[in-house]
Write a protein that holds these residues in place. Structure first.
Motif, short mmCIF file in Angstrom:
data_model
loop_
_atom_site.label_atom_id
_atom_site.label_comp_id
_atom_site.label_asym_id
_atom_site.label_seq_id
_atom_site.Cartn_x
_atom_site.Cartn_y
_atom_site.Cartn_z
N MET A 196 0.78 -1.23 0.00
CA MET A 196 0.00 0.00 0.00
C MET A 196 0.82 1.29 0.00
O MET A 196 0.49 2.22 -0.74
N PRO A 197 1.89 1.41 0.80
CA PRO A 197 2.62 2.69 0.81
C PRO A 197 3.10 3.15 -0.56
O PRO A 197 3.16 4.35 -0.83
N PHE A 198 3.42 2.20 -1.45
CA PHE A 198 3.91 2.56 -2.78
C PHE A 198 2.77 2.93 -3.73
O PHE A 198 3.01 3.37 -4.84
N ARG A 199 1.53 2.75 -3.28
CA ARG A 199 0.36 3.12 -4.08
C ARG A 199 -0.29 4.41 -3.60
O ARG A 199 -1.26 4.87 -4.21
N ILE A 200 0.20 4.98 -2.52
CA ILE A 200 -0.39 6.21 -2.00
C ILE A 200 -0.34 7.32 -3.04
O ILE A 200 -1.22 8.17 -3.11
N CYS A 201 0.70 7.30 -3.90
CA CYS A 201 0.81 8.34 -4.92
C CYS A 201 -0.43 8.35 -5.83
O CYS A 201 -0.85 9.41 -6.31
N GLU A 202 -1.03 7.19 -6.07
CA GLU A 202 -2.21 7.11 -6.93
C GLU A 202 -3.45 7.61 -6.19
O GLU A 202 -4.26 8.37 -6.75
N PHE A 203 -3.61 7.19 -4.93
CA PHE A 203 -4.72 7.71 -4.14
C PHE A 203 -4.59 9.23 -3.97
O PHE A 203 -5.58 9.96 -4.02
N ALA A 204 -3.35 9.70 -3.76
CA ALA A 204 -3.12 11.13 -3.56
C ALA A 204 -3.47 11.95 -4.80
O ALA A 204 -3.95 13.09 -4.68
N LEU A 205 -3.25 11.39 -5.98
CA LEU A 205 -3.66 12.10 -7.21
C LEU A 205 -5.16 12.32 -7.22
O LEU A 205 -5.65 13.39 -7.62
N GLY A 206 -5.91 11.31 -6.80
CA GLY A 206 -7.37 11.47 -6.71
C GLY A 206 -7.74 12.52 -5.68
O GLY A 206 -8.66 13.32 -5.91
N ALA A 207 -7.02 12.53 -4.56
CA ALA A 207 -7.29 13.54 -3.53
C ALA A 207 -7.00 14.95 -4.06
O ALA A 207 -7.74 15.90 -3.77
N MET A 208 -5.93 15.08 -4.86
CA MET A 208 -5.60 16.39 -5.42
C MET A 208 -6.66 16.83 -6.43
O MET A 208 -6.96 18.02 -6.56
N ALA A 209 -7.24 15.86 -7.15
CA ALA A 209 -8.33 16.20 -8.08
C ALA A 209 -9.50 16.80 -7.31
O ALA A 209 -10.16 17.73 -7.79
N PHE A 210 -9.76 16.30 -6.10
CA PHE A 210 -10.81 16.89 -5.27
C PHE A 210 -10.42 18.29 -4.81
O PHE A 210 -11.22 19.23 -4.87
N TYR A 211 -9.18 18.43 -4.33
CA TYR A 211 -8.74 19.74 -3.83
C TYR A 211 -8.86 20.81 -4.90
O TYR A 211 -9.27 21.95 -4.62
N LEU A 212 -8.52 20.47 -6.13
CA LEU A 212 -8.52 21.44 -7.23
C LEU A 212 -9.85 21.48 -7.96
O LEU A 212 -9.98 22.14 -9.00
N TYR A 213 -10.85 20.77 -7.43
CA TYR A 213 -12.10 20.60 -8.17
C TYR A 213 -12.79 21.92 -8.46
O TYR A 213 -13.42 22.08 -9.50
N GLN A 214 -12.69 22.86 -7.54
CA GLN A 214 -13.35 24.15 -7.74
C GLN A 214 -12.61 25.03 -8.74
O GLN A 214 -13.16 26.00 -9.25
N SER A 215 -11.34 24.69 -9.02
CA SER A 215 -10.54 25.49 -9.96
C SER A 215 -10.69 24.93 -11.36
O SER A 215 -9.76 24.39 -11.95
N GLN A 216 -11.88 25.03 -11.88
CA GLN A 216 -12.17 24.46 -13.18
C GLN A 216 -11.54 25.27 -14.31
O GLN A 216 -11.34 26.48 -14.20
N ILE A 217 -11.22 24.57 -15.40
CA ILE A 217 -10.73 25.24 -16.60
C ILE A 217 -11.90 26.02 -17.19
O ILE A 217 -12.98 25.47 -17.44
N LYS A 218 -11.69 27.32 -17.40
CA LYS A 218 -12.80 28.18 -17.80
C LYS A 218 -13.19 28.01 -19.26
O LYS A 218 -14.37 28.02 -19.60
N THR A 219 -12.19 27.83 -20.14
CA THR A 219 -12.48 27.75 -21.57
C THR A 219 -13.02 26.38 -21.92
O THR A 219 -12.38 25.36 -21.65
N ARG A 220 -14.18 26.35 -22.56
CA ARG A 220 -14.81 25.08 -22.88
C ARG A 220 -13.96 24.24 -23.83
O ARG A 220 -13.80 23.03 -23.64
N ALA A 221 -13.39 24.88 -24.86
CA ALA A 221 -12.58 24.14 -25.84
C ALA A 221 -11.37 23.51 -25.16
O ALA A 221 -11.01 22.35 -25.44
N LEU A 222 -10.73 24.26 -24.24
CA LEU A 222 -9.58 23.73 -23.53
C LEU A 222 -9.99 22.57 -22.63
O LEU A 222 -9.29 21.56 -22.52
N ARG A 223 -11.16 22.72 -22.00
CA ARG A 223 -11.66 21.66 -21.12
C ARG A 223 -11.94 20.39 -21.92
O ARG A 223 -11.65 19.28 -21.48
N GLU A 224 -12.51 20.56 -23.11
CA GLU A 224 -12.75 19.42 -23.99
C GLU A 224 -11.44 18.74 -24.38
O GLU A 224 -11.33 17.51 -24.39
#
Length: 633
Positions: A196-224
């Motif tokens: 498990m300790p060597f897989r924390i980096c993968e769980f942490a990426l998901g956690a960072m996606a939550f942290y940054l969730y409110q900072s959405q990419i504004k441009t629709r084309a870029l988001r696509e």
């Protein structure tokens, strides 16, 4: 593999991502070559778990409503009913179909899965891609154990930093995990894969996606564009990664990053809407149950019917996995999680009683199976129990142990002062077979067997690239070969015997090694050929009353590279064929398979002690003197 409702939000595209992940894993496990990297589906699950668990915990912490007890009860509701049901079904199937040794191993695996330590034992016992591991019906429980171990530490970590919440709180453990994983891959890739300790980096990426969730990419084309790139990062490894890809570490970050980016892109993209459509979302909803069921179905089919999956078997297993997954989702998963108003339909007391009773029955059943050595009396005939098989495998080293006891030196692998009496046995895990054979035939010689435990044949530097990045002792093997293939080491030996497992190590690789030895030493060389290599343990086949002479689909190779080895271009090399000593002709039907009522091998290819002794006796008949080729004039 975890719930899809952090707080009050629901993300249909995350369920769709789960659908992609389970399809990748299933198609990989069904041995469909196009999906050779489908094992990354598990990494997609890990990132999703990191996102959902972190969002759930943080939302409740911010509302001052988070409770560890409530968190673990919810995890139990989500994971345990389907897990316990799968374990029960697999144990029942094992009692009906499996031999004593296989059932005993299943009992151990059930306990390991139940107590969330399956990953630890798989690391200690063997690798994910090994032949032995591939016949374990509960092999896939390692990933669930990793998740459950993550759940034991992550809530406490987030609580500790509850008032110091920042992106650094997530980056730091993820970065440490990734650096350690990449470093240790070269030293113990199996540990990095399972722990498990060597897989924390993968769980942490998901956690960072939550942290940054409110900072959405504004441009629709870029988001696509970002969502399409994210999907490509997930799918590309499915098609290009192989079993020998250096994994996890940095290579796991590609699909993991794609998953995190796709989660972050929200449902406001074409890709996310596609993933959130009915079929992908439905597949994701049943993915946990389908994941639990698919691997036992594959192993049971290979065990009971045919070792290779036909296309009809692949299709049938896929249908059963998803059909059974839906039924289990509908009638096992959902009742324990469904609410009536603000309360669960199944109360906490009923849940606890049901889970404890089920876990107790599974624990007791597994212990009875283990205690009875796999209940061999079910079949009436004599069965090789796991204990007998392990004893037989251990017997291969009996003569080596006896040899060491007769030598005064603490290190029995030291050459004698008389070079002409010294014989070096060089090879991999087949080296003990050569020792048993030659020590029986010519006990007067001084044998030195300097080898690593397994999977390390004598390779010259240019062939070291053949060692898989997943090889557990890759660097040790390289260092070992550098030592033994040197003039300083070889100078003490007048004879060299090479005994290796031929497969990815080919006759042409051996020819290069022989050339190197001849350039470094004046020793004469004896090369031993392979005998029969199976794709299932011989003892297990005997338990199933399968005669490999009649069912040759269980034979992986027979005297592989025999013709090439017979014509090795050197006057200082003698080739000795095990087939010639054990068979009366070229057909496998003329070969001996049992020696003193013991099988020629207890596993897929390592020779039993009794076979080695018999080979030694036959060798002595054929070569009354030590079989030394004439030195070149």
């Amino acid at each position: 593999m975890t719930q899809s409702r952090p707080g009050n939000a629901y993300f249909p595209h995350i369920d769709g991502l789960r659908g992609v992940a389970i399809l990748a894993v299933l198609l990989f496990h069904l041995d469909i070559a196009l999906f050779s990297g489908g094992f990354i589906g598990v990494d997609v699950f890990f990132v999703i778990s990191g996102f959902l668990i972190t969002s759930h915990i943080r939302n409740l912490i911010e509302k001052d409503r988070f409770s560890l007890a409530d968190f673990y009860v919810r995890r139990a509701r989500r994971l345990l009913p389907a897990l316990l049901f799968t374990l029960a079904l697999t144990l029942i199937a094992g009692c009906i179909l499996f031999s004593a040794s296989q059932l005993e191993a299943l009992g151990n695996s059930a306990l390991q899965a139940l107590f969330s330590v399956a990953n630890i034992f798989l690391w200690l016992e063997s690798g994910y891609f090994g032949t032995d591991a591939a016949m374990k019906p509960l092999l896939h429980m390692w990933s669930l154990s990793v998740e459950e171990q993550f759940y034991l530490v992550w809530p406490f970590y987030l609580l500790f930093f509850a008032r110091r919440w920042s992106i650094a709180v997530l980056i730091i453990p993820g970065a440490i995990s990734l650096v350690c994983a990449q470093y240790w891959l070269l030293h113990d890739s199996s540990m990095v894969f399972f722990m498990m300790p060597f897989r924390i980096c993968e769980f942490a990426l998901g956690a960072m996606a939550f942290y940054l969730y409110q900072s959405q990419i504004k441009t629709r084309a870029l988001r696509e564009g970002v969502s399409l790139i994210a999907l490509a990062l997930i799918l590309t490894p499915v098609f290009i990664y192989q079993k020998d890809t250096l994994f996890p570490g940095l290579s796991a970050m590609i699909p993991a990053l794609g998953t995190a980016l796709l989660i972050h892109s929200t449902a406001n993209t074409s890709t996310a809407r596609l993933l959130g459509s009915s079929l992908p979302r439905f597949t994701g909803l049943i993915s946990y149950s389908a994941y639990l069921l698919h691997w036992p179905l594959i192993v049971i089919y290979k065990y009971a019917f045919f070792p290779v999956l036909t296309w009809t078997a692949q299709l049938s297993i896929a249908v059963l996995s998803f059909g059974g997954g839906y039924l289990m989702y509908r009638f096992v998963e959902t009742p324990f999680r469904k609410k009536s108003g603000h309360h669960f339909k199944i109360s906490g007391k009923t849940l606890a009683l049901t889970l404890l009773l089920s876990a107790g029955i599974i624990t007791a059943s597994s212990l009875i199976i283990i205690q009875s050595d796999g209940w061999p009396s079910r079949f009436g005939a004599n069965q090789f129990t796991q204990e007998k098989i392990e004893e037989g495998m251990g017997d291969r080293f009996r003569l080596l142990s006896r040899l060491c006891k007769t030598r005064a030196s603490d290190n029995c692998q030291v050459p004698s002062p008389d070079k002409t009496n010294n014989v070096l046995i060089m090879g991999d895990s087949h080296a003990p077979d050569a020792l048993n054979m030659f020590l029986t035939a010519f006990p007067e010689k001084h044998y030195v067997m300097d080898t690593l435990p397994g999977g390390c044949p004598p390779l010259i530097a240019e062939d070291q690239s053949l060692l898989s990045p997943q090889h557990p002792d890759r660097q040790k093997c390289i260092d070992h070969n550098r030592k033994i293939l040197s003039a300083d080491y070889l100078k003490d030996f007048d004879q060299v015997i090479i005994s290796v497992y031929f497969d990815w190590y080919r006759a042409e690789n051996l020819a290069k090694t022989l050339e190197a030895i001849e350039a470094l030493s004046d020793a004469n060389i004896i090369v031993l050929g392979n005998y029969i290599v199976l794709n299932r343990g011989m003892a297990e086949l005997v338990n199933q009353q399968i005669d490999i002479r009649q069912s040759q689909e269980f034979i992986k190779s027979f005297a592989l590279y025999e013709q090439e080895l017979k014509t090795l271009p050197s006057d200082r090399v003698v080739f000795i064929s095990k087939k010639a000593l054990l068979c009366d002709g070229d057909d496998i039907g003329s070969c001996r398979l049992f020696f003193n009522n013991k099988p020629f091998s207890w596993d897929e290819h390592h020779l039993s002690l009794q076979t080695g002794i018999y080979l030694g006796q036959k060798l002595k008949e054929r070569y009354p003197e030590f079989p030394v080729p004439a030195r070149p004039h």
